[in-house]
Design an enzyme around this catalytic site. Structure first.
Site, PDB file in Angstrom:
ATOM      1  N   LYS A 288       0.810  -1.219   0.000  1.00  0.00           N
ATOM      2  CA  LYS A 288       0.000   0.000   0.000  1.00  0.00           C
ATOM      3  C   LYS A 288       0.847   1.273   0.000  1.00  0.00           C
ATOM      4  O   LYS A 288       0.490   2.265  -0.628  1.00  0.00           O
ATOM      5  CB  LYS A 288      -0.956  -0.016   1.187  1.00  0.00           C
ATOM      6  CG  LYS A 288      -1.970  -1.132   1.077  1.00  0.00           C
ATOM      7  CD  LYS A 288      -2.969  -1.132   2.199  1.00  0.00           C
ATOM      8  CE  LYS A 288      -3.733  -2.447   2.247  1.00  0.00           C
ATOM      9  NZ  LYS A 288      -4.453  -2.795   1.030  1.00  0.00           N
TER      10      LYS A 288
ATOM     11  N   ASP B   1      -9.699  -5.749 -12.380  1.00  0.00           N
ATOM     12  CA  ASP B   1      -8.828  -6.037 -11.231  1.00  0.00           C
ATOM     13  C   ASP B   1      -8.868  -4.820 -10.307  1.00  0.00           C
ATOM     14  O   ASP B   1      -8.385  -3.745 -10.670  1.00  0.00           O
ATOM     15  CB  ASP B   1      -7.402  -6.295 -11.750  1.00  0.00           C
ATOM     16  CG  ASP B   1      -6.417  -6.663 -10.644  1.00  0.00           C
ATOM     17  OD1 ASP B   1      -6.763  -6.493  -9.458  1.00  0.00           O
ATOM     18  OD2 ASP B   1      -5.308  -7.102 -10.974  1.00  0.00           O
TER      19      ASP B   1
ATOM     20  N   ASP C  44      -5.514   2.487  -3.130  1.00  0.00           N
ATOM     21  CA  ASP C  44      -4.203   3.154  -3.043  1.00  0.00           C
ATOM     22  C   ASP C  44      -4.081   4.232  -4.115  1.00  0.00           C
ATOM     23  O   ASP C  44      -3.522   5.311  -3.864  1.00  0.00           O
ATOM     24  CB  ASP C  44      -3.073   2.130  -3.219  1.00  0.00           C
ATOM     25  CG  ASP C  44      -3.109   1.070  -2.147  1.00  0.00           C
ATOM     26  OD1 ASP C  44      -3.570   1.376  -1.031  1.00  0.00           O
ATOM     27  OD2 ASP C  44      -2.694  -0.069  -2.425  1.00  0.00           O
TER      28      ASP C  44
HETATM   29  O1  RIB Z   1      -3.916  -2.291  -1.600  1.00  0.00           O
HETATM   30  C1  RIB Z   1      -3.396  -3.253  -2.454  1.00  0.00           C
HETATM   31  C2  RIB Z   1      -2.137  -3.800  -1.885  1.00  0.00           C
HETATM   32  O2  RIB Z   1      -2.426  -4.468  -0.691  1.00  0.00           O
HETATM   33  C3  RIB Z   1      -1.455  -4.828  -2.758  1.00  0.00           C
HETATM   34  O3  RIB Z   1      -0.549  -4.255  -3.667  1.00  0.00           O
HETATM   35  C4  RIB Z   1      -0.826  -5.784  -1.772  1.00  0.00           C
HETATM   36  O4  RIB Z   1       0.551  -5.674  -1.733  1.00  0.00           O
HETATM   37  C5  RIB Z   1      -1.441  -5.430  -0.429  1.00  0.00           C
HETATM   38  O5  RIB Z   1      -0.546  -4.864   0.371  1.00  0.00           O
END
Ligand code: RIB
Length: 298
Positions: free
Chosen positions: A39, A241, A247
């Site tokens: 994240k 996806d 994020d």
């Molecule tokens: O928010 C998505 C992320 O959560 C992914 O990239 C994975 O690594 C987890 O940490």
């Protein structure tokens, strides 16, 4: 116009399936992907691609994954000068399943991300004092996130907190912040209310200046100061996806805010960025640039 992100770097091992198997059942995958995630790094890249100067404080292992991760960040223009190398843990990894609907489930093995301690964060107190925004999540130790929040508060740096993955014991009073970004599941966990509109009203009394609740393709809610809750609809897209969409939202939002853009416009910008990100596989490979976000037909 700068954002400091303190957070995780993780190698994502993703399996694309029609549906997640039941206990004791075996299913075949359609495809798989090994990619860069975590994240912290996802949000840092999203803020960078949205046009802001970003510094990422994090930890990787002394292994080939860590080396590849650094190369990848550098290649994408993200500075790696504040990345620590753990000699105790390997680079963090995640095991992700993505169903045909685009929905995902994730198991994280934190590895080197555990090495970000309050003492380590202390080394960056000047950087935190100088930046416009400190952006945080919860894939590094909780006491470090708390410490970073209070450090930023003491020097009047704005904190954008995305407490994901949220723990049942999470108490917002321990994480002084200006903006709290939650998804609908996290908002229910925190408020005890399933209805997001009720939930944001309850959370609005916790003393945080701005609360944002994202709901996947549904309306994004904003409770700013004690104003009425506002709703913004993100653009409709075909999701393949959803990993990293939250994020992308947090990084793009922090970037816009650091540039002095008003919170409502920052939410619209970030909502568009997150919608674009779900149309492509992987977390970081799907993050759009500022140009793509601004030219996306609304
Ligand atoms: O928010 C998505 C992320 O959560 C992914 O990239 C994975 O690594 C987890 O940490």
């Amino acid at each position: 116009m700068s954002v400091v992100v303190i957070g995780s770097l993780i190698i994502d091992n993703t399996i694309y399936v029609q549906r997640i198997p039941n206990h004791g059942e075996t299913v075949f995958a359609k495809s798989s992907l090994v990619s860069f995630g975590g994240k912290g790094a996802n949000q840092a890249l999203a803020a960078h691609l949205s046009g802001t100067d970003v510094q990422l404080i994090g930890c990787i292992g002394q292994d080939s994954e860590g080396d590849q991760y650094k190369k990848h960040l550098k290649g994408n223009g993200v500075s790696t000068k504040f990345l620590l190398h753990s000699n105790k843990y390997k680079t963090g990894s995640a095991f992700i399943t993505v169903e045909e609907s685009g929905e995902n489930s994730i198991i994280v093995n934190p590895g080197a991300n555990q090495e970000i301690t309050p003492d380590h964060i202390d080394n960056y107190s000047k950087l935190i004092a100088k930046t416009d925004i400190l952006l945080l999540q919860q894939e590094i130790p909780e006491e470090s996130v708390k410490y970073a929040c209070s450090l930023a508060k003491n020097c009047n740096t704005k904190v954008v907190m995305n407490p994901s993955p949220i723990k049942p014991t999470f108490n917002i009073n321990d994480f002084p912040c200006d903006v709290l970004i939650l998804n609908e599941i996290e908002s229910e966990q925190l408020s005890g209310h399933k209805c997001p509109l009720k939930s944001i009203e309850v959370l609005g009394r916790l003393g945080v200046n701005s609360i944002i609740i994202t709901q996947g393709p549904g309306p994004i809610l904003l409770k700013h100061e004690s104003n009425n809750t506002l709703e913004y609809s993100p653009p409709k897209v075909n999701a393949v996806d959803t990993v990293g969409a939250g994020d992308t939202f947090a990084g793009a939002f922090a970037s816009a805010l650091s540039e002095g853009i008003q919170i409502k416009e920052a939410i619209q910008f970030a909502g568009t960025a997150a919608s674009i990100s779900v149309t492509k596989p992987g977390a970081q490979g799907a993050i759009p640039s500022k140009k793509e976000i601004e030219s996306f037909p609304l």
